[in-house]
Design a protein around this motif. Structure first.
Motif, PDB file in Angstrom:
ATOM      1  N   LEU A  22      37.007  49.801  28.005  1.00  0.00           N
ATOM      2  CA  LEU A  22      37.724  49.354  29.198  1.00  0.00           C
ATOM      3  C   LEU A  22      38.743  50.433  29.549  1.00  0.00           C
TER       4      LEU A  22
ATOM      5  N   VAL B 227      44.412  49.760  38.002  1.00  0.00           N
ATOM      6  CA  VAL B 227      43.030  49.293  38.117  1.00  0.00           C
ATOM      7  C   VAL B 227      42.373  49.416  36.743  1.00  0.00           C
ATOM      8  N   GLN B 228      41.326  48.672  36.557  1.00  0.00           N
ATOM      9  CA  GLN B 228      40.609  48.769  35.286  1.00  0.00           C
ATOM     10  C   GLN B 228      39.130  48.534  35.531  1.00  0.00           C
TER      11      GLN B 228
ATOM     12  N   ARG C 197      35.100  48.332  33.356  1.00  0.00           N
ATOM     13  CA  ARG C 197      34.258  48.404  32.170  1.00  0.00           C
ATOM     14  C   ARG C 197      33.318  49.597  32.353  1.00  0.00           C
TER      15      ARG C 197
ATOM     16  N   ARG D 201      32.417  49.379  38.344  1.00  0.00           N
ATOM     17  CA  ARG D 201      33.034  48.303  39.121  1.00  0.00           C
ATOM     18  C   ARG D 201      32.840  48.582  40.600  1.00  0.00           C
TER      19      ARG D 201
ATOM     20  N   SER E  35      38.972  41.357  47.029  1.00  0.00           N
ATOM     21  CA  SER E  35      38.303  40.189  46.476  1.00  0.00           C
ATOM     22  C   SER E  35      39.353  39.098  46.335  1.00  0.00           C
TER      23      SER E  35
ATOM     24  N   CYS F   6      35.909  38.594  35.993  1.00  0.00           N
ATOM     25  CA  CYS F   6      35.004  39.333  36.862  1.00  0.00           C
ATOM     26  C   CYS F   6      33.658  38.624  36.901  1.00  0.00           C
ATOM     27  N   THR F   7      32.900  38.938  37.917  1.00  0.00           N
ATOM     28  CA  THR F   7      31.518  38.488  37.964  1.00  0.00           C
ATOM     29  C   THR F   7      30.624  39.724  37.983  1.00  0.00           C
ATOM     30  N   VAL F   8      29.367  39.499  37.688  1.00  0.00           N
ATOM     31  CA  VAL F   8      28.432  40.620  37.661  1.00  0.00           C
ATOM     32  C   VAL F   8      27.571  40.561  38.911  1.00  0.00           C
TER      33      VAL F   8
ATOM     34  N   LEU G 234      30.393  45.192  37.909  1.00  0.00           N
ATOM     35  CA  LEU G 234      31.403  44.147  37.921  1.00  0.00           C
ATOM     36  C   LEU G 234      32.047  44.029  39.295  1.00  0.00           C
TER      37      LEU G 234
ATOM     38  N   PRO H 166      38.489  40.284  40.680  1.00  0.00           N
ATOM     39  CA  PRO H 166      39.554  39.958  41.640  1.00  0.00           C
ATOM     40  C   PRO H 166      40.517  41.130  41.745  1.00  0.00           C
ATOM     41  N   GLY H 167      40.801  41.525  42.961  1.00  0.00           N
ATOM     42  CA  GLY H 167      41.704  42.659  43.115  1.00  0.00           C
ATOM     43  C   GLY H 167      41.420  43.419  44.389  1.00  0.00           C
ATOM     44  N   LEU H 168      42.040  44.568  44.502  1.00  0.00           N
ATOM     45  CA  LEU H 168      41.912  45.393  45.698  1.00  0.00           C
ATOM     46  C   LEU H 168      41.539  46.798  45.265  1.00  0.00           C
ATOM     47  N   LEU H 169      40.346  47.217  45.601  1.00  0.00           N
ATOM     48  CA  LEU H 169      39.918  48.578  45.303  1.00  0.00           C
ATOM     49  C   LEU H 169      39.509  49.233  46.604  1.00  0.00           C
TER      50      LEU H 169
ATOM     51  N   ILE I 266      34.987  43.008  29.160  1.00  0.00           N
ATOM     52  CA  ILE I 266      33.886  43.588  28.380  1.00  0.00           C
ATOM     53  C   ILE I 266      32.877  42.505  28.020  1.00  0.00           C
TER      54      ILE I 266
ATOM     55  N   GLU J 204      47.188  44.339  41.078  1.00  0.00           N
ATOM     56  CA  GLU J 204      46.274  45.265  41.755  1.00  0.00           C
ATOM     57  C   GLU J 204      46.446  45.243  43.262  1.00  0.00           C
ATOM     58  N   PHE J 205      47.017  44.165  43.778  1.00  0.00           N
ATOM     59  CA  PHE J 205      47.261  44.065  45.212  1.00  0.00           C
ATOM     60  C   PHE J 205      48.555  44.765  45.608  1.00  0.00           C
TER      61      PHE J 205
ATOM     62  N   THR K  18      45.340  39.076  39.575  1.00  0.00           N
ATOM     63  CA  THR K  18      44.375  40.098  39.160  1.00  0.00           C
ATOM     64  C   THR K  18      44.387  40.202  37.637  1.00  0.00           C
TER      65      THR K  18
END
Lengths: 422, 423
Positions: free
Chosen positions: A53, A116-117, A119, A124, A130, A141-143, A149, A152-155, B289, B327-328, B367
């Motif tokens: 990770l 941010v992170q 796997r 991702r 999201s 997270c969902t796959v 992945l 939830p978050g902002l990328l 993971i 993250e936001f 997040t």
């Protein structure tokens, strides 16, 4: 990957602020507790048994763009190609270990102070944004159907495209990233910091270490330029692009095979080393020549005088190839303080004699290459090294792990190191 | 010599409830704030500050835990401490202080970290220090368990030695044991060292070692061979090892006077950081993971003041201000008092007794991952307000700890002046 950019005035202000904040400490060191322009995760594993990770953060209040490359360091023997290897000694006699050391590039962007992170195995996907987690619900997270992945978050990037690509489950190597400007050139913002968590997929045992960072010189004219060659040749003052790598690495390890008196576990230490120099553009592994010197608690020294590898080393201390078996082992006392120093020799970085010792470029034979900035990649000082270590506590079939950062002593000088960019 | 000093400190419960700030991302406002913060940050970046990468003259282990009976933790716990010298020639002396921050429950007197260890009682903080000396030979690594220490006779190089010629066949420990005043050739040895066990079990506290010159006129080392020590700690909880690098403060070369060690630009040692930065998964975040909902992250955090008055037994004290980013790019904030040592068994207990409502909870933060900036402010004059720390990431399966990893905090800018006063 194209990046979705925000308003120009905002970007401009961000760049200005990044420039203002760019003022690294007076010392020119590689660190694991400060932010930098170049960030190095020396040990990234996704081999089906363990996964990694990555956490990457922007520590400034400016929007930053980042260019990264995974370096796949898996190797096979030159003739017995179905046999994996790390160094020549792993292969049958008269065969060499050929490492891929090929790079996979990608780009990403971070808003102010954004963590941010991802796997490593799955990567991702970008989300803009999201839906956030809610109290009382699982935050996970969902796959995606692509196997990546979605968290939830902002990328920031192209929605439903890879924010970070997957590497699959046969990867061992490193991750390097550098901060860039909107033109794609290296930018001395010194905004990046990170950690890596390596996790066993069956036991969820984790090891975590801080990524190594290299600060850049923001001085216009004498600092980091846009020639696509990152030069690690700065002392922290005066001219130079980025901080020098350390003159040596030092760490204290339990002797291989020693029993921990508290847990009863048997301890082993895995050392990971990566070169400070990296020839990404030329797709050539950097040759490393180092010396190991260890001192036990009785002040007795043992050494490995000439140790060579290309591109990447990930090896238990007991498996360092010396006559008569490992030297930093139980029986040679319980504790070792080990110093690793690049040998003071010159090596051919390219050409028909790549990897050979040399005194001048002509010793490197034919096809000596030139970097994007015009540096002749011929006879250069053997690369500096950086690394991380990981301990394994084994007891009754269970294994506990703990990673730690190595200490740095002094700084290299002169030419330093070079990273050529695509 | 080992001396033990004890003084109870006044109770200090300070759970300053957070003022959670939750805004959506608005570019203009953010950049305005950013400019201010950037300028403040810029002012602090100048000279050397603490390091977890280089050998140094002051070494600080912010977190030492002993719980061999598993009263606090899920399995018996001890800390293996490593102290190593990088000096290529000659001995180095380390003068060390265990700082005992173990509190005691108001209801039964048992050792505690916080009220959650007291079954309904309050955890009354206390502070005491134990100091001792360690002599390291050139390039020597040394390790011990905090629960047991290292008594005289158990150090690697304590003799017996040999008398000087012509009596080289005679064993000795001191000159008096050799005939005709030829002297005992002790060479470099660990003689003069004794490491006590931590004063109680369970124990939570810190360890500080200061490099001294050694010899009969031993003083804090500001010689050409300063900055030769580094340390590590491995917290062993069952088969969950968690190892971190101790924090170092390099000497400046300015001699120490009156036993007062000034940690500042122009002082005797490097500054403590102006801001500590913690990268973390929010508590309750499902492990990305395995992605199994019942395997969730939690983190613990330990902070210690840079300043301590070992002379009058006054621990450092400051207020840690936490600024949390998700993250936001949303920001949340809270603060807590750090008096001697602050240990949050979960980040989500820093700002509330209900972790589910914490700003460090994934459900509240929104997040999985976060970045928290920690700044020490206040402080008790003449001591400063700087902070050092270490974090530990944990993976829990139905609340049972199955994995853990310690790691050092990042830092930014130089703090204001801090002070260590020696006895």
């Amino acid at each position: 990957m194209r990046l979705v950019k925000r308003s120009p005035w905002l970007m401009g202000l961000g760049v200005l602020l990044a420039g203002l904040v760019t003022a690294p400490g007076a010392r020119g060191d590689v660190t694991s507790d400060e932010s930098g322009t170049l960030i190095i995760f020396p040990k990234v594993v996704s081999d089906g048994v363990r996964d990694t990770l990555i956490q990457l953060s922007n520590r400034t209040n400016s929007f930053v763009q980042v260019h990264c490359f995974y370096i796949n360091a898996s190797g096979t023997c030159s003739l017995t190609t179905d046999e994996s290897c790390e160094i020549d000694a792993d292969c049958p006699t008269n065969e060499q270990c050929i490492r891929q050391c090929n790079a996979t590039n990608f780009e990403l962007a971070l808003t102010a102070q954004q963590p941010v992170q991802w796997r490593v195995s799955t990567g991702r996907l970008t989300t803009i944004p999201s839906a956030p987690c809610r109290p009382g619900q699982n935050c996970q997270c969902t796959v995606d159907t692509s196997g990546q992945l979605v968290c939830p978050g902002l990328l920031i990037g192209q929605n439903q495209a890879s924010f970070v690509p997957p590497v699959g489950s046969q990867f061992v190597g490193e991750l390097k990233c550098y901060q860039m400007n909107s033109d794609g050139d290296p930018f001395p913002g010194n905004a990046l910091k990170g950690t890596a968590t390596i996790e066993d997929l069956s036991s969820a045992q984790i090891s975590e270490y801080n990524a190594l960072t290299v600060a850049a010189n923001a001085d216009v004219g004498g600092g980091l330029n846009t020639d696509k060659e990152l030069r690690l040749n700065w002392t922290g003052t005066g001219a130079g692009e980025m901080n020098y790598c350390p003159a040596s690495l030092v760490f204290t390890a339990n002797a291989e095979g020693v029993t921990d008196a508290f847990t009863g576990a048997t301890i082993s230490t895995e050392l990971t080393l990566v070169p400070c120099s990296e020839l990404i553009e030329e797709d050539l592994p950097a040759p490393v020549r180092v010396r190991f010197v260890g001192y036990n608690e009785f002040e007795q020294p043992l050494s490995i005088e000439a140790f060579s590898f290309d591109c990447f080393l990930n090896r238990r201390l007991a498996d360092l190839p010396v006559s008569g078996g490992g030297i930093f082992v139980n029986g040679n006392q319980d504790l070792w303080k080990i110093r690793i120093s690049p040998r003071p020799i010159n090596v051919c970085y390219s050409g028909s004699n790549r990897g050979s010792s040399c005194t001048q470029d002509s010793d490197c034979g034919t096809n000596v290459q030139t970097g994007p900035g015009g540096t002749v990649l011929g006879c250069l000082p053997a690369s500096g090294v950086l690394g991380v270590a990981e301990e394994f506590y084994s007891l009754g079939g269970s294994v506990g792990t703990a990673a730690f950062n190595l200490r740095h002593e002094g700084s290299r000088s002169g030419f330093g190191d070079i990273i050529t960019l695509p | 010599m080992v001396t033990i000093r004890t003084r109870s400190q006044r109770a200090r419960l300070s759970s300053e409830r957070s003022t959670a700030m939750k805004k959506m991302w608005q570019a203009a406002a953010r950049m305005g704030v950013g400019a201010g913060v950037a300028l403040v940050a810029m002012a602090g970046i100048a000279n050397a500050r603490s390091t977890t990468n280089r050998p140094a003259s002051i070494v600080v282990w912010p977190k030492i835990v002993v719980d061999t009976s598993a009263r606090w933790l899920v399995a018996p716990t001890d800390t293996r401490v490593m102290l190593s010298s990088t000096n290529a020639s000659g001995i180095k002396q380390a003068h060390c202080f265990y700082i005992n921050a173990t509190g005691h429950c108001s209801n039964d007197g048992a050792g505690c970290r916080d009220a959650t260890d007291c079954g309904g009682g309050e955890c009354v903080p206390s502070w005491n220090e134990t100091d001792f000396d360690v002599v390291l030979t050139q390039e020597q690594p040394l390790a011990w368990y905090a629960s047991g220490g290292l008594a005289r006779g158990r150090f690697p190089l304590e003799g017996p030695f040999r008398c000087n010629a012509p009596f080289v066949n005679l064993q000795c420990f001191s000159d008096a044991q050799c005939p005709n005043n030829v002297g005992c050739n002790t060479g470099q040895s660990n003689l003069g060292s004794a490491i006590p066990p931590v004063p109680e079990d369970p124990f939570i506290g810190a360890l500080v070692c200061i490099q001294f010159t050694g010899g009969s006129q031993s003083v804090p080392d500001q010689t050409a061979t300063q900055d030769k020590l580094y340390g590590d700690a491995t917290i062993l909880t069952g088969l969950n090892p968690a190892r971190y690098n101790a924090v170092g403060l390099e000497a400046t070369g300015n001699p120490v006077s009156n036993g007062e060690l000034v940690l500042a630009d122009g002082g005797n040692y490097a500054s403590c950081p102006g801001v500590l930065i913690l990268s973390h998964m929010f508590d309750g975040a499902v492990d990305p993971i395995t992605n199994v909902p019942v395997i969730q992250y939690s983190s613990d955090l330990t902070l210690v003041p840079c300043s301590n008055d070992f002379s009058t037994q006054t621990p450092g004290r400051s207020v840690a201000q936490f600024l949390v980013f998700n993250e936001f790019e949303q920001r949340f904030s809270t603060s807590r008092t750090v008096d001697c040592l602050f240990h949050a068994t979960q980040l989500s207990r820093i700002d509330t007794r209900n972790p589910a409502r914490s700003i460090f909870s994934a459900g509240v933060a929104g997040t999985l991952g976060g970045q928290t900036r920690i700044r020490g402010v206040g402080g008790v004059s003449p001591l400063g307000s700087g902070l050092l720390g270490v974090a530990q990431a944990n993976l829990d399966f139905f609340g049972l700890r199955i994995g853990s990893a310690a790691y050092d905090l990042h830092q930014q800018g130089n703090g204001r002046s801090d002070l260590m006063i020696l006895p």
